[in-house]
Every structure is written in C-alpha cells, then in structure tokens.
Design an enzyme around this catalytic site. Structure first.
Site, PDB file in Angstrom:
ATOM      1  N   GLU A   1      -4.342  -6.880   2.412  1.00 50.85           N
ATOM      2  CA  GLU A   1      -5.705  -7.107   1.901  1.00 50.85           C
ATOM      3  C   GLU A   1      -6.373  -5.832   1.423  1.00 50.85           C
ATOM      4  O   GLU A   1      -7.033  -5.815   0.380  1.00 50.85           O
ATOM      5  CB  GLU A   1      -6.618  -7.781   2.950  1.00 50.85           C
TER       6      GLU A   1
ATOM      7  N   MET B   1      -0.699 -10.999   1.371  1.00 46.07           N
ATOM      8  CA  MET B   1       0.474 -11.871   1.301  1.00 46.07           C
ATOM      9  C   MET B   1       0.905 -12.362   2.676  1.00 46.07           C
ATOM     10  O   MET B   1       1.607 -13.369   2.787  1.00 46.07           O
ATOM     11  CB  MET B   1       1.624 -11.148   0.607  1.00 46.07           C
TER      12      MET B   1
ATOM     13  N   VAL C   1      -3.718  -9.210  -5.374  1.00 49.67           N
ATOM     14  CA  VAL C   1      -3.073  -9.427  -4.078  1.00 49.67           C
ATOM     15  C   VAL C   1      -2.287  -8.188  -3.666  1.00 49.67           C
ATOM     16  O   VAL C   1      -1.775  -7.439  -4.507  1.00 49.67           O
ATOM     17  CB  VAL C   1      -2.123 -10.656  -4.089  1.00 49.67           C
ATOM     18  N   CYS C   2      -2.201  -7.981  -2.359  1.00 48.13           N
ATOM     19  CA  CYS C   2      -1.383  -6.916  -1.786  1.00 48.13           C
ATOM     20  C   CYS C   2      -0.794  -7.443  -0.485  1.00 48.13           C
ATOM     21  O   CYS C   2      -0.891  -8.632  -0.184  1.00 48.13           O
ATOM     22  CB  CYS C   2      -2.192  -5.649  -1.561  1.00 48.13           C
ATOM     23  N   ALA C   3      -0.210  -6.579   0.300  1.00 52.94           N
ATOM     24  CA  ALA C   3       0.476  -7.032   1.512  1.00 52.94           C
ATOM     25  C   ALA C   3      -0.500  -7.522   2.577  1.00 52.94           C
ATOM     26  O   ALA C   3      -0.316  -8.597   3.165  1.00 52.94           O
ATOM     27  CB  ALA C   3       1.355  -5.921   2.073  1.00 52.94           C
TER      28      ALA C   3
END
Length: 374
Positions: free
Chosen positions: A74, A99, A70-72
């Site tokens: 995608e 996220m 996961v990241c901020a």
C-alpha cells in the site's frame, strides 16, 4: 486526495467487466509473476524506484483520469498516487492493503439452489485463483476447501442465519493454507480429510472416504465423497445434491490437475488418468463441475462463477482428450508450470507440522495458482 479503493470494489469491477486502468509499481519480477487481470483491465508496470524523481516520464502512458495505483503493501502506491494527482490526473486511487489484500479477498457467488431448499455458494479468490464452497441448508452450513482467511465464511454464514457444522478439504493443499482447522476451532464443526493425504498430520480429523455421506441440515442435502486420486493420492471429490461435482484440484474448467506437488508425479500419473478417463466418465454428463482453482480469467463467467457441465468438458478440455496413455503421461509430467511458492512449507503447515505467524503465512501464499497442467 487519492481514494483508497478496497479489494472488494476492484473485484466487482473485474467481474462486471468495468474499464480499469492500473499502474502497478511493484518490481518487474513480482509483476511478471502475477498481477490484477480481467477482460476490461489495462495494466502497465513502472517500478516505484523509477518514479522517485517524479511521474513526468510516464504521463504519456497514462489516461488523464481514473488511474488505480497498486503496490505490494500500500505505502508506495499512496505516494505515487499523490504524485499523479499533483501532476493533474483526476480520479486517482490506490489499492488499500496492496496486492496482499487483493490476494486475500473472497467474493461470494451463488452457484444455485438445492432440490430441497438449500443453497450452494462459491467463494472466488480472484487474486489467487482459489475457489472454495459453502453448502447451506436449514440453518446449517458446510465449508469445502476453505482458505486461510476464515472470517468471510463466518460472516457469510451469520448473514444467512446458518451455523457451520461441517468442514472438509478435498485433499492436502500445497498452494494455499487451509482454514479447515481454524474453522473447526472457531465453530466446533467436524473437519474431514482424506486419510491417504493425512498420514503425517498432527491433529485429529474425520476420515473422508469413498462413499461417505455428510448431511447438512435436516433437509438431507448430502455431500457424497468420491475417491478420485491423481493430484494427490487421497484426492476426493464431492457430489452435492446430485447436481454439482466439486472436483478439488483434479479437474479444472480449462485444464487438469498436476500430479507432482508431493514429488510423486510418475507414481500418480496412472491414478490421475484413471480418475479422469474412467471414474468421472461413469458420472452424469449433467453434473456441474466446480473446481478448487482456476488459472485464467477466461474461466470466470459473467456472473463471477467458475464452472462447466462435465459432459461439455469431455468435449472441449484438451486434458480429457488424450487417447494415448504415453502421450498423457508425457503431457502431465513435462507441461508443468513452476511449482507454487513455498509449496513444501504450505504442505507442512496444512499437516500441522509448522505454525508460522500470520505475516509469514501471507508471504507463503503470495503469487498465482499453479495447480494445473499448463
């Protein structure tokens, strides 16, 4: 090729307590502020910039299969997921939309049936800790404490063959942008707000006052307003069908509401104590408390619902068991977590004084719920 996993799928895994291993590649500050949590969730944080030369340095920290990256937003998680797959990890996936998508996803959970045939649903926003509600009765619906993302409510009402005719906020929210006005514009519903919280709003609304009864459907399912100041000066709870107590941000399952988000903590502490120690005490112990937020996954039951009997909370919630008024005042003015991100701007948006673009609204809301005394 790594699989794009939607927030909805992750939400079901979290609620169903399925094992989930997450590699979060956001920076350390963002990760420390909030992350995906759950009883069966294991998560490690390795910033994306530490992985630009490859993932070999972290392979010993990862399982051989089923890793969710996961990241901020995608993009970074897709790149890292590709690297993991190339390194031999199987079943790699990434969070579609990042996220931000997790923050915005709403999971509808049935609370229970009404005495006259209606239903009550709780919409759980796992990534933000927000809880909103839909009362459905005889083809009509009422939404309480709506989130900014109104499409889930519209879709759910349509699925249930119901028309949204009433919308209400228990108070002027400071940690998330209300969808109340947007729902009114979309559906023509009446929008109710406590007038003491609405002295600066820039739009028309129905005054939500103590003793109001808002009927939903012809089966006379009534939402009865109960003035309960403390989190804000206008905070108003709902008693629905004489079974459910929607407390807004006054009372949570494991804590109580903070009185400081309008800068008036010292002024509102007395109101908060009066509501919790007197007004609510006069209500039935059997009422099921349904708050507008939760702070910890421990408050989420096995079926995904967040609730508890009022009488039980008077036994176990420490915020309801401080006999000395001075100690109570100290607790709710000193034991406060950081204030919500952009809470002043969010209040301005909810008053109708600011009209930011959609991406700005997303940025304002990023982060955890901080409406409770810690």
């Amino acid at each position: 090729m790594p699989k794009a996993m939607k927030a909805q799928e992750i939400a079901r895994k979290v609620i169903d307590k399925e094992e989930l291993f997450i590699l979060d590649v956001r920076n350390q500050k963002e990760f420390a502020d909030w992350k995906i949590e759950g009883d069966s969730v294991e998560v490690i944080n390795v910033p994306y910039f530490d992985l630009l030369d490859g993932v070999e340095s972290i392979m010993d920290k990862l399982p051989n299969e089923n890793v969710l990256v996961v990241c901020a937003k995608e993009g970074s998680s897709m790149m890292v997921a590709d690297l993991l797959e190339e390194a031999g990890v199987t079943g790699v996936s990434f969070l579609k939309g990042g996220m931000k998508a997790w923050s915005e996803y709403l999971e509808p959970v049935k609370v229970g049936d009404m005495s006259d045939g209606g239903e009550l649903y709780q919409f759980v926003r796992l990534g933000k800790g927000c809880l909103s509600y839909m009362v459905i009765s005889d083809g009509e619906a009422m939404v309480i404490d709506s989130n900014r993302m109104i499409q889930p409510y519209l879709d759910f009402a349509k699925e249930k063959n119901a028309k949204i005719v009433q919308v209400a906020d228990t108070h002027l929210h400071a940690d998330h942008i209300s969808g109340g006005r947007a729902l009114r514009e979309e559906t023509g519903a009446q929008y109710w707000l406590p007038p003491k919280d609405a002295t600066e709003v820039q739009f028309d609304y129905n005054k939500l006052e103590d003793g109001n009864e808002i009927t939903v459907g012809t089966t006379k399912v009534a939402a009865q307003a109960v003035y309960s100041p403390g989190h804000t000066i206008g905070s108003t709870s709902f008693i629905v069908d004489n079974k459910y107590l929607l407390t807004g941000d006054i009372l949570f399952v494991e804590s109580i509401g903070r009185p400081d988000l309008a800068g008036l903590a010292e002024d509102w502490v007395g109101d908060l104590r009066e509501t919790l120690y007197s007004r609510y005490k006069e209500l039935s112990d059997d009422l099921e408390v349904l708050p507008a937020h939760f702070a910890n996954m421990s408050e989420v039951q096995d079926d995904g619902k967040v609730s508890a009997p009022l009488g039980e909370l008077y036994k176990v919630n420490t915020g309801l068991n401080v006999e000395d008024e001075g100690e109570f005042r100290k607790m709710v003015t000193e034991n406060l977590p950081p204030q919500p991100n952009a809470y002043q701007e969010i209040r301005q948006v909810n008053m109708g004084k600011l009209t930011p673009e959609e991406e700005e609204k997303r940025e304002m809301e990023i982060g955890p719920n901080r409406c409770a005394v810690s």
